[in-house]
Design a protein around this motif. Structure first.
Motif, PDB file in Angstrom:
ATOM      1  N   VAL A  59       2.227   2.705  -9.514  1.00 34.99           N
ATOM      2  CA  VAL A  59       3.019   1.509  -9.237  1.00 34.99           C
ATOM      3  C   VAL A  59       3.773   1.102 -10.496  1.00 34.99           C
ATOM      4  CG1 VAL A  59       2.907  -0.900  -8.514  1.00 34.99           C
ATOM      5  CG2 VAL A  59       1.383   0.774  -7.476  1.00 34.99           C
ATOM      6  N   THR A 108      -1.726  -3.122  -5.653  1.00 29.09           N
ATOM      7  CA  THR A 108      -1.916  -1.752  -5.173  1.00 29.09           C
ATOM      8  C   THR A 108      -2.675  -1.712  -3.852  1.00 29.09           C
ATOM      9  OG1 THR A 108      -2.058  -1.139  -7.522  1.00 29.09           O
ATOM     10  CG2 THR A 108      -2.569   0.562  -5.918  1.00 29.09           C
ATOM     11  N   SER A 109      -3.658  -2.573  -3.687  1.00 29.15           N
ATOM     12  CA  SER A 109      -4.433  -2.600  -2.438  1.00 29.15           C
ATOM     13  C   SER A 109      -3.553  -3.002  -1.261  1.00 29.15           C
ATOM     14  CB  SER A 109      -5.618  -3.558  -2.568  1.00 29.15           C
ATOM     15  OG  SER A 109      -6.492  -3.141  -3.596  1.00 29.15           O
ATOM     16  N   ALA A 118      -1.132  -0.209  -0.491  1.00 30.33           N
ATOM     17  CA  ALA A 118      -1.797   0.878   0.239  1.00 30.33           C
ATOM     18  C   ALA A 118      -1.925   0.534   1.716  1.00 30.33           C
ATOM     19  CB  ALA A 118      -3.168   1.148  -0.374  1.00 30.33           C
ATOM     20  N   ALA A 167      -4.659   5.829   2.607  1.00 22.65           N
ATOM     21  CA  ALA A 167      -3.904   5.299   1.481  1.00 22.65           C
ATOM     22  C   ALA A 167      -4.828   4.315   0.770  1.00 22.65           C
ATOM     23  CB  ALA A 167      -2.620   4.602   1.939  1.00 22.65           C
ATOM     24  N   SER A 168      -5.179   4.621  -0.463  1.00 20.63           N
ATOM     25  CA  SER A 168      -6.179   3.818  -1.155  1.00 20.63           C
ATOM     26  C   SER A 168      -5.878   3.763  -2.646  1.00 20.63           C
ATOM     27  CB  SER A 168      -7.583   4.407  -0.925  1.00 20.63           C
ATOM     28  OG  SER A 168      -7.629   5.755  -1.393  1.00 20.63           O
ATOM     29  N   VAL A 169      -6.558   2.844  -3.318  1.00 17.28           N
ATOM     30  CA  VAL A 169      -6.419   2.693  -4.772  1.00 17.28           C
ATOM     31  C   VAL A 169      -7.259   3.765  -5.449  1.00 17.28           C
ATOM     32  CG1 VAL A 169      -6.698   1.141  -6.727  1.00 17.28           C
ATOM     33  CG2 VAL A 169      -6.069   0.226  -4.485  1.00 17.28           C
ATOM     34  N   GLU A 170      -6.653   4.451  -6.407  1.00 17.19           N
ATOM     35  CA  GLU A 170      -7.370   5.485  -7.143  1.00 17.19           C
ATOM     36  C   GLU A 170      -8.471   4.842  -7.984  1.00 17.19           C
ATOM     37  OE1 GLU A 170      -7.946   7.334  -9.991  1.00 17.19           O
ATOM     38  OE2 GLU A 170      -8.331   9.191  -8.896  1.00 17.19           O
ATOM     39  N   ASN A 206      -3.737   0.843 -10.841  1.00 16.65           N
ATOM     40  CA  ASN A 206      -2.294   0.919 -10.597  1.00 16.65           C
ATOM     41  C   ASN A 206      -1.869   2.247  -9.972  1.00 16.65           C
ATOM     42  OD1 ASN A 206      -1.700  -1.661 -11.673  1.00 16.65           O
ATOM     43  ND2 ASN A 206      -1.769  -0.837 -13.746  1.00 16.65           N
ATOM     44  N   LEU A 255      -1.919   4.776  -6.706  1.00 25.70           N
ATOM     45  CA  LEU A 255      -2.065   4.791  -5.253  1.00 25.70           C
ATOM     46  C   LEU A 255      -2.246   6.237  -4.799  1.00 25.70           C
ATOM     47  CD1 LEU A 255      -1.913   3.328  -2.508  1.00 25.70           C
ATOM     48  CD2 LEU A 255       0.557   3.646  -2.573  1.00 25.70           C
ATOM     49  N   GLU A 256      -3.376   6.512  -4.141  1.00 30.15           N
ATOM     50  CA  GLU A 256      -3.677   7.860  -3.665  1.00 30.15           C
ATOM     51  C   GLU A 256      -3.369   7.956  -2.167  1.00 30.15           C
ATOM     52  OE1 GLU A 256      -7.219  11.184  -4.095  1.00 30.15           O
ATOM     53  OE2 GLU A 256      -7.763   9.078  -3.939  1.00 30.15           O
ATOM     54  N   LEU A 257      -2.595   8.958  -1.802  1.00 35.45           N
ATOM     55  CA  LEU A 257      -2.173   9.155  -0.417  1.00 35.45           C
ATOM     56  C   LEU A 257      -2.661  10.509   0.077  1.00 35.45           C
ATOM     57  CD1 LEU A 257       1.523   7.929  -0.786  1.00 35.45           C
ATOM     58  CD2 LEU A 257      -0.413   6.610   0.086  1.00 35.45           C
TER      59      LEU A 257
END
Length: 276
Positions: free
Chosen positions: A70, A81-82, A85, A110-113, A118, A120-122
């Motif tokens: 982000v 970020t949450s 996501a 889609a979640s916060v790493e 900051n 974002l894991e997809l």
């Protein structure tokens, strides 16, 4: 008086109780299983055949992953970020949950790493690795374009604020005191001294604000959104897990076969006694 005869206590005989009729030795249990070995083998083969049929008819699903950072301006993230996501997940996930499970390709999560708030894991699913990767690539590009627009707008606002502070400082430096009637040999008036002090204080404050604004716009505190990990896929399917399915089928067939053999062997003595 006559002597009383000495009586000996009766001897105690310990009679071992016969073993219960329903007790089964390990050897007898093994013999029962050996006699019904073909039933156990047949049951295992049936379960393996059903597992093979399931694997042949089920849809193979592959996964692709990507990580997006982000953007940040003046030390503040452009978005939570949450919440971002959740927004991405809802935008690409059908409302109907049953339809969502069948749709391919689709976004899976889609979640916060975990390592960085900051990031974002997809994750996306597809019928092939390339399909999952291509679909996730389109999601990442759309998200990146939207976040880049927000970054540029926020950056322009802070840059405009910095320019305004610099303009005010230049205007303060070029302006002259209101009272210029004193000469080199005359003493400055109290009003002039007060004005100079206020000008010096205002200039110091502006310089401090300019330094803070420039620091906030430095690369350490301001960065655009970027893709930390490009969409990549795993060549191994995530579903179905073929090895796990086959192992479970084998153990399930063995269990059912052994259970049937033991139940059948336990009924035979009862049937023989009833016949007698």
């Amino acid at each position: 008086m006559g002597e009383q005869p000495i009586t000996t206590p009766p001897s105690i005989q310990i009679i071992a109780s016969p073993p219960p009729e329903d007790e089964i030795s390990l050897w007898e249990l093994w013999e029962r299983l050996w006699r019904g070995k073909w039933l156990v083998v047949g049951s295992s083969l049936v379960f393996l055949a059903l597992a093979g049929l399931y694997l042949a008819t089920s849809t193979t699903i592959y996964q692709s992953k990507a990580i997006v950072q982000v953007g940040m301006v003046a030390g503040q993230p452009l978005a939570n970020t949450s919440l971002l996501a959740q927004k991405v997940y809802n935008n690409y996930r059908p409302v109907n949950t049953i339809e969502a499970k069948k749709q391919l390709p689709r976004i899976h999560s889609a979640s916060v790493e975990k390592s960085d708030a900051n990031l974002l894991e997809l994750e996306s699913y597809g019928r092939s690795p390339e399909e999952a990767q291509s679909y996730l690539h389109s999601i990442v590009q759309s998200l990146l374009g939207h976040e880049q627009d927000r970054y540029e707008q926020t950056l322009k606002l802070h840059q405009a604020q910095l320019k305004e502070l610099q303009r005010q400082y230049r205007a303060l430096e070029t302006s002259s005191p209101a009272d210029t009637r004193h000469t080199e040999h005359s003493e400055p008036s109290a009003l002039l001294l007060m004005e100079q002090s206020m000008r010096f204080s205002a200039a110091s404050s502006l310089l401090q604000q300019i330094a803070n604004a420039e620091n906030q716009l430095s690369p350490a505190n301001t960065r655009p959104p970027e893709v930390v990990r490009q969409p990549s896929y795993d060549p191994v399917a995530v579903s179905p897990k073929k090895l796990v399915v086959l192992i479970l089928a084998l153990f399930g067939g063995l269990f059912v076969g052994i259970l049937v053999v033991l139940l059948r062997s336990s009924r035979k003595p009862n049937d023989d006694s009833a016949t007698a």
